[in-house]
Design a protein around this motif. Sequence first.
Motif, PDB file in Angstrom:
ATOM      1  N   GLN A  89       0.830  -1.203   0.000  1.00 56.75           N
ATOM      2  CA  GLN A  89       0.000   0.000   0.000  1.00 56.75           C
ATOM      3  C   GLN A  89       0.866   1.255   0.000  1.00 56.75           C
ATOM      4  O   GLN A  89       0.617   2.199  -0.775  1.00 56.75           O
ATOM      5  CB  GLN A  89      -0.913   0.005   1.225  1.00 56.75           C
ATOM      6  CG  GLN A  89      -1.990  -1.074   1.217  1.00 56.75           C
ATOM      7  CD  GLN A  89      -2.923  -0.956   2.405  1.00 56.75           C
ATOM      8  OE1 GLN A  89      -3.327   0.143   2.789  1.00 56.75           O
ATOM      9  NE2 GLN A  89      -3.281  -2.094   2.999  1.00 56.75           N
ATOM     10  N   ILE A  90       1.888   1.277   0.846  1.00 58.56           N
ATOM     11  CA  ILE A  90       2.748   2.463   0.935  1.00 58.56           C
ATOM     12  C   ILE A  90       3.533   2.657  -0.348  1.00 58.56           C
ATOM     13  O   ILE A  90       3.681   3.784  -0.848  1.00 58.56           O
ATOM     14  CB  ILE A  90       3.678   2.327   2.160  1.00 58.56           C
ATOM     15  CG1 ILE A  90       2.855   2.440   3.441  1.00 58.56           C
ATOM     16  CG2 ILE A  90       4.790   3.365   2.130  1.00 58.56           C
ATOM     17  CD1 ILE A  90       3.630   2.185   4.710  1.00 58.56           C
ATOM     18  N   PHE A  91       4.032   1.566  -0.909  1.00 57.75           N
ATOM     19  CA  PHE A  91       4.781   1.641  -2.167  1.00 57.75           C
ATOM     20  C   PHE A  91       3.903   2.190  -3.294  1.00 57.75           C
ATOM     21  O   PHE A  91       4.312   3.073  -4.065  1.00 57.75           O
ATOM     22  CB  PHE A  91       5.302   0.234  -2.491  1.00 57.75           C
ATOM     23  CG  PHE A  91       5.524  -0.040  -3.946  1.00 57.75           C
ATOM     24  CD1 PHE A  91       6.564   0.572  -4.625  1.00 57.75           C
ATOM     25  CD2 PHE A  91       4.703  -0.907  -4.638  1.00 57.75           C
ATOM     26  CE1 PHE A  91       6.781   0.319  -5.967  1.00 57.75           C
ATOM     27  CE2 PHE A  91       4.907  -1.169  -5.974  1.00 57.75           C
ATOM     28  CZ  PHE A  91       5.947  -0.544  -6.641  1.00 57.75           C
ATOM     29  N   THR A  92       2.675   1.704  -3.365  1.00 58.56           N
ATOM     30  CA  THR A  92       1.749   2.179  -4.394  1.00 58.56           C
ATOM     31  C   THR A  92       1.401   3.639  -4.187  1.00 58.56           C
ATOM     32  O   THR A  92       1.397   4.445  -5.129  1.00 58.56           O
ATOM     33  CB  THR A  92       0.468   1.332  -4.384  1.00 58.56           C
ATOM     34  OG1 THR A  92       0.807  -0.037  -4.631  1.00 58.56           O
ATOM     35  CG2 THR A  92      -0.519   1.800  -5.436  1.00 58.56           C
ATOM     36  N   GLN A 169      -7.363  -8.549  -6.301  1.00 57.03           N
ATOM     37  CA  GLN A 169      -7.558  -7.476  -5.318  1.00 57.03           C
ATOM     38  C   GLN A 169      -9.048  -7.166  -5.218  1.00 57.03           C
ATOM     39  O   GLN A 169      -9.546  -6.245  -5.862  1.00 57.03           O
ATOM     40  CB  GLN A 169      -6.772  -6.222  -5.714  1.00 57.03           C
ATOM     41  CG  GLN A 169      -5.272  -6.403  -5.560  1.00 57.03           C
ATOM     42  CD  GLN A 169      -4.535  -5.068  -5.580  1.00 57.03           C
ATOM     43  OE1 GLN A 169      -5.086  -4.033  -5.243  1.00 57.03           O
ATOM     44  NE2 GLN A 169      -3.281  -5.108  -5.971  1.00 57.03           N
ATOM     45  N   PRO A 170      -9.769  -7.932  -4.426  1.00 59.13           N
ATOM     46  CA  PRO A 170     -11.220  -7.749  -4.361  1.00 59.13           C
ATOM     47  C   PRO A 170     -11.661  -6.523  -3.572  1.00 59.13           C
ATOM     48  O   PRO A 170     -12.819  -6.128  -3.643  1.00 59.13           O
ATOM     49  CB  PRO A 170     -11.699  -9.036  -3.672  1.00 59.13           C
ATOM     50  CG  PRO A 170     -10.514  -9.469  -2.840  1.00 59.13           C
ATOM     51  CD  PRO A 170      -9.297  -9.081  -3.618  1.00 59.13           C
ATOM     52  N   GLY A 171     -10.783  -5.897  -2.789  1.00 61.84           N
ATOM     53  CA  GLY A 171     -11.173  -4.725  -2.000  1.00 61.84           C
ATOM     54  C   GLY A 171     -11.385  -3.500  -2.869  1.00 61.84           C
ATOM     55  O   GLY A 171     -11.361  -3.559  -4.108  1.00 61.84           O
ATOM     56  N   ILE A 172     -11.534  -2.356  -2.209  1.00 60.18           N
ATOM     57  CA  ILE A 172     -11.824  -1.130  -2.952  1.00 60.18           C
ATOM     58  C   ILE A 172     -10.566  -0.319  -3.245  1.00 60.18           C
ATOM     59  O   ILE A 172     -10.658   0.763  -3.825  1.00 60.18           O
ATOM     60  CB  ILE A 172     -12.828  -0.244  -2.192  1.00 60.18           C
ATOM     61  CG1 ILE A 172     -12.217   0.237  -0.860  1.00 60.18           C
ATOM     62  CG2 ILE A 172     -14.135  -0.962  -1.993  1.00 60.18           C
ATOM     63  CD1 ILE A 172     -13.021   1.331  -0.207  1.00 60.18           C
ATOM     64  N   GLY A 173      -9.386  -0.832  -2.853  1.00 55.75           N
ATOM     65  CA  GLY A 173      -8.168  -0.055  -3.052  1.00 55.75           C
ATOM     66  C   GLY A 173      -7.941   0.325  -4.499  1.00 55.75           C
ATOM     67  O   GLY A 173      -7.651   1.484  -4.822  1.00 55.75           O
ATOM     68  N   ALA A 174      -8.075  -0.641  -5.396  1.00 56.86           N
ATOM     69  CA  ALA A 174      -7.869  -0.356  -6.814  1.00 56.86           C
ATOM     70  C   ALA A 174      -8.933   0.605  -7.342  1.00 56.86           C
ATOM     71  O   ALA A 174      -8.647   1.459  -8.194  1.00 56.86           O
ATOM     72  CB  ALA A 174      -7.892  -1.651  -7.623  1.00 56.86           C
TER      73      ALA A 174
END
Length: 846
Positions: A89-92, A169-174
């Motif tokens: 997450q931090i890298f992205t 990546q099923p979450g909402i991050g993307a």
Amino acid sequence: MSARNDNPTRDDAAPSPERQREQEERLLAAWKTPTGLRYWSAVNNSEVGMWYTAASCLFFLFGGILALLMRVQLAVPGNDFLTADRYNQIFTMHGSVMMFLFAVPIFEAFSIMVLPEMLGARDLPFPRLSAYGFYSFVIGGIFVCGSVFFDAAPKGGWFMYPPLTTSYQPGIGADIWLLGLSFIEVASIAAAVELIVGVLKCRPPGMRIHLIPLYSWYILVVAGMILFAFPPLIAGDILLEMERAFDWPFFDPSRGGDPVLWQHLFWIFGHPEVYIVFLPSVALMAMIVPTFARTPIVGYSWVVLAAVGTGFLSFGLWVHHMFTVGLPGVTIGLFSAASQAVAIPTGVQLFCFLATLLAGRVINSVPIMFTFAGLATFIIGGLTGVMVAVAPFDFQAHDTYFVVGHLHYVLVGGTIFPIVAGAYYYFPLITGKKLSDRLGRIAFWLLLIGFNITFLPMHWTGLTGMPRRVFTYPANAGYDLLNMVSTVGAFLLAAGFVVVVWDIVRPKGNQPYSERNPWNAGTLEWLAEMPDRPWGIRSIPIIESRYPLWDQSDFARDVDEGRFYLPDAEEGLRETLVTSVIDARPMQCLRVPGPTFLTFWSAAFTGGMFIFATYHWWWPAILSGLAALATILRWLWTGTAWIPEKDEKDVGLGVTLPIYVSGPQAVGWWAMFITMLADMTAFIALVFGYFFYWTIHEDFPPEPYPGPGALWPSCGAVLLMSAWGLTVFAKRWNRDDRAGAFYAAATSAVVACLAGGAALVQGPLAAGLDPTTHVYPAIVWVLIGWTALHVALGILMLLYCMARRFAGKMTARHDADITNVTLYWHFLALTVVITVGVIVGFPLVA
């Protein structure tokens, strides 16, 4: 325009001191910045640009903190400071923040703030658009950055490659990345439109195309690049979000999709992006170098041609990020050659700067020190860039820390050092006070040493085999010491930025204001008083040189005494000049709108549409979108195409100019044209996707998909082309003041639009094309949906024009609204022809 003086220079008879004071008071009243809560309704370029710049710098500091967390994690092998998920997450977020929330916005923000004074204008032509872009940027940035505090941040890298960002990546991050950054990209395109029209149409009289300041040339090139680089990414975001939200298989190989399409669309944006952030840094150097060399730039024309050439070539390099995906050898060879060729125009610019320094007498200062640092580090990054452009070497270094080192030498060395140079150079222009020379030199050495300690070892780290994007590594792999050195350097680098930040924010109440033009520069922006006034420039001058403060005698006095254009604001309105594109002849006295909260609410509701859609809250998203539409219509109704109380105005020096113009002479026409170029670029990117799928499939369209057929799409095309023709006639009949014929044509066009849009949609519906089964029906539906959406906008525009005519706000003489809408319809007609040709004609001949 009627002119009583064919060759005006200046008014030799200066107004009396009393009249000058009266003029200044009226100007200050017209351009006054609101106070209290209404301060945030300001649209002055000085205020909005300052907000925009400050917000960009805050996002930069946030991204820097994320980078330090990454370096702590990588300082020693087997570290558990961060989990793999948190590190991703931090890298992205680090890469996304630096690229989307700092590198591009900082120059748009700074340009909004400085460009009017650099061009001798009162303001840019669309101040409310700048404010809208700022609020959109802040809302989108907070939404994206805030996700990291809720363990919901994207974690697929700043490049978001599928299938990692789809089924894995099923979450909402993307979704936060795709929709949040798409919202921010809209703000970037809005700023690009403002800057292009500002440079082309709001220059002072006499500032012909070959006298434009180099900074303005670079911004013109970069804003043009944004128009053609960002839309393919927006198109990719649409496809990827459609797959995530609705299971349309654009990147799913099992249903005909291909993840490589995302790489093409992303890097068509991604490699020009490098030059989008680099060229404005070169622009800063192009302003700083002549000032401290005390001589005009050497090779002005070569620098301009090289900047244009760099921008052009940058769009032919994207495949060198994809050498390892299995492309044909001929393709790799061509893109490898192009990637090396771009070094030629870059070298021309650098050699012109060096020649200027050698030709003059260099004055040592903090800005020139950081400029030297930027030149040196970028040259190192450019040389390693040529290395990775050679395919055999790239095969070895690809996805290793060598590329990380190269990227940061280009972006930090070629971008951040010139930005710091620009901060020390332009700070007096913004606040009226200089930054500390002593603190600047301390920061210089901390940043230069810390930067090289951080990123130089990464080249060896990569060559010894350390891959990119890993959150830890085993002990005794050969790069333990190198990683520790890089981490120590990162904190030294951070210390340098802390010094710069302290120098900027430290209390300066007891520090006296700087003298006017403290660096003895030759360009227009340094006409500013210390502290500066909100009016941009006291009177709009006539320019005869690239460095008027050096070459035109008594220039500052003449401007201050109001001897040039628009020395007064008799009507109490905000006004600036519009000039011709090539030779800067005065064409219009443009009245620009003042403060309003409509820009904030428009951005808030637009952001709500994207944010609610991220969580698949469709009804709130739709309602927010409708509220945004209503607010924007209110903004347009009250803030554009005013019918003035008189047709012409005496702007000074015996020159009388029209207040209202339409067509290619008007800034609104140019804004529509430029916006539609960006819109068409996104559409062509979607068409590119259609033909990409055709190239990777032996049968496309595949069996048993019959396609949308020829009948319904053809009927839709005929009806929509009829609507286009009726719109053209509506414009003509409005100009002939035939109100009845205008209303009949516009109403018929609306009816034809409704029928034509319905016919287009009926094609795939009647054929039973299910977009979730295969990529072919999915891409067909995307093309039809894109066209139908634009048809709906066309209907809305026609209804808007009819309402304007009915309300008396559009007449035969004052026809900017229908003129701009007709221009939109020209592009829409082209979209209809291409869409129907692709989905109907291509399957018949393929």
